[in-house]
Design an enzyme around this catalytic site. Structure first.
Site, PDB file in Angstrom:
ATOM      1  N   GLU A 164      -0.405   1.562   5.614  1.00  0.00           N
ATOM      2  CA  GLU A 164       0.525   2.530   6.250  1.00  0.00           C
ATOM      3  C   GLU A 164       0.070   3.289   7.486  1.00  0.00           C
ATOM      4  O   GLU A 164      -0.284   4.479   7.493  1.00  0.00           O
ATOM      5  CB  GLU A 164       0.611   3.746   5.277  1.00  0.00           C
ATOM      6  N   GLU A 210       2.342  -1.628  -2.490  1.00  0.00           N
ATOM      7  CA  GLU A 210       2.222  -0.289  -3.450  1.00  0.00           C
ATOM      8  C   GLU A 210       3.707  -0.100  -4.017  1.00  0.00           C
ATOM      9  O   GLU A 210       4.534   0.312  -3.352  1.00  0.00           O
ATOM     10  CB  GLU A 210       1.763   0.978  -2.666  1.00  0.00           C
TER      11      GLU A 210
END
Ligand code: FCB
Length: 458
Positions: free
Chosen positions: A165, A362
């Site tokens: 991220e 995720e």
């Protein structure tokens, strides 16, 4: 039975800074020093110092992974643990021993390691001395770290990722004040984003230079953008939100170039980052082999009522919109639940990104500690999590049937772990962590997952 493709990855994701604890860690990260400075900003003032104590407990933990049939697991190597001297790249021998044993133990147990290099954890010295990603010097130092990691572990680790991220340190550190150094500066945010993309590209280049037998990718949080309705000004708002929050990283990393519309917007505000032709060609020539995609919540936007005077954040171009009659997760600050987003992500990759191989890096279903009910016989009932995961997997399965190139699902996370400012506010693990004793206890959802992994479907 919904079956998934052969050799599908089933497992979980975690990160070094959220699990290892600081035992024998040679350097500090920004999280360690931020907690020293402002502990009250962290939920219940719980530090990142002990967390899951994975440094000491990884062997027992890998047994727990095997117990529920993981065939893969992602974690990260901490820059501030592996590297003793950031400028020369001198490594810490104990960290080398630790990561070697950790990786070997995973492999010995039939669990494919996916190793990430940067999970929000800038070494504190580099933040304080150089300004972290604000400074292009940090890019060189990151490549030194990446080079060492590939040399040390690249013979056994076949799946690497550079960043998790990468947009989050930009948002948290330079726009919305939830990561150190807590600045609010759009111009700097743009430069930091660009520098991270360049650091990523140079690490990819270094990996390929070493001619190792493996793949390298990146993990992006690709939250689809939906609109209030079909009106054109909303569509435009969504397009711009998508440029800033998804395509800013996705396009350069998968296609090697920045979206033209994004460049135009930044140009208009005189906020283009400092770049060189050589850097652009490095980015163009460092496309990833695969993607990890993290998904938690959808983004909904509408056109702005009144354009702000100054361009200080992307929200200059749109406002957030809450869906009427939407479904919301009471355990995650009322975030919307929208499983179709996974189908939409899959389709976007299939149609607009050349169907590049990807996996769910995720998917996390947050619950509060007391919403995971302890039954009279002691079992932990988190069926809310199982039901929601099934709804999401249904959408993914449908997309795979239609040709999406998805090769696995990793749930966030393995054992309840520390999550930045939220510390342990939300629980996500297959195993519960008792913060007092460090004990791990299986949840019912994990028993369900065990069967899914065994049957490669449900
Ligand atoms: C993701 C992060 C991860 C974790 C979850 C809850 O955004 O990648 O580290 O904290 O959120």
């Amino acid at each position: 039975m919904k079956k998934f493709p052969e050799n599908f990855f089933w497992g979980a994701a975690a990160s070094g800074p959220q699990t290892e604890g600081i035992t024998n860690k040679i350097n500090k990260s920004i999280w360690d020093i931020w907690f020293e400075k402002e502990p009250e900003r962290f939920y219940n003032q719980i530090s990142p110092y002990v967390v899951c104590d994975t440094y000491n407990k990884f062997k027992e933990d890998i047994k727990l992974m095997k117990e529920i049939n993981f065939n893969s697991f992602r974690t990260s190597i901490q820059w501030s643990r592996l590297i003793k001297d950031f400028y020369t790249g001198e490594v810490d021998p104990d960290a080398v021993r630790f990561y070697n044993e950790y990786i070997d133990e995973l492999i010995k147990n039939g669990i494919e390691p996916i190793i990430n290099l940067y999970h929000f954890d800038m070494p504190a010295n580099l933040q304080e001395e150089l300004g972290g990603w604000e400074n292009k010097k940090t890019i060189e130092l990151f490549v030194i770290f990446a080079k060492k990691a590939f040399e040390l572990f690249g013979d056994r680790v076949k799946y690497w990722t550079t960043f998790n991220e990468p947009i989050v340190p930009v948002e948290g550190g330079y726009l919305y004040n939830f990561h150190y150094p807590c600045k609010k500066d759009m111009r700097l945010a743009v430069q930091v984003a660009y520098n991270i993309i360049l650091a990523h590209a140079k690490a990819v280049q270094e990996y390929r230079r070493q001619k190792l037998d493996g793949k390298i990718g990146v993990i992006l949080n690709l939250t689809p953008t939906y609109t209030r309705d079909e009106r054109p000004e909303d569509k435009k708002a969504a397009h711009i939100a998508d440029l800033f929050f998804n395509r800013s990283f996705l396009d350069p990393m998968v296609k090697g170039e920045f979206p033209q519309d994004l460049i135009e917007i930044l140009k208009e505000h005189n906020m283009l980052p400092e770049t060189t032709e050589e850097e652009k060609s490095i980015i163009l020539n460092s496309k990833v082999d695969y993607l990890g995609v993290n998904y938690y919540v959808p983004r909904r936007v509408k056109a702005v009522e009144k354009t702000p005077k100054e361009f200080t954040e992307p929200e200059y171009y749109f406002e957030y919109h809450i869906k009427e009659n939407g479904r919301f997760n009471p355990y995650r600050d009322g975030n919307e639940i929208h499983p179709v987003a996974l189908y939409d992500i899959a389709k976007n990759i299939q149609e607009n990104y050349n169907n590049i191989p990807w996996y769910i890096g995720e998917i996390g279903i947050a619950m509060s500690l007391d919403s995971e009910k302890t039954l009279p016989d002691g079992r932990i009932d988190d069926s809310f999590r199982t039901n929601l995961l099934i709804e999401h997997l249904d959408e993914l399965h449908k997309a795979i049937q239609e040709g999406a190139n998805c090769f696995g699902v990793h749930q966030w996370t393995f054992i309840d772990n520390w999550s930045w400012l939220n510390s342990f506010k939300r629980r996500y693990g297959f195993y519960r962590l008792d913060l007092e004793t460090g004990e791990r206890k299986i949840k019912e959802h994990a028993k369900w997952f065990k069967e899914v992994a065994k049957n490669n479907g449900y």
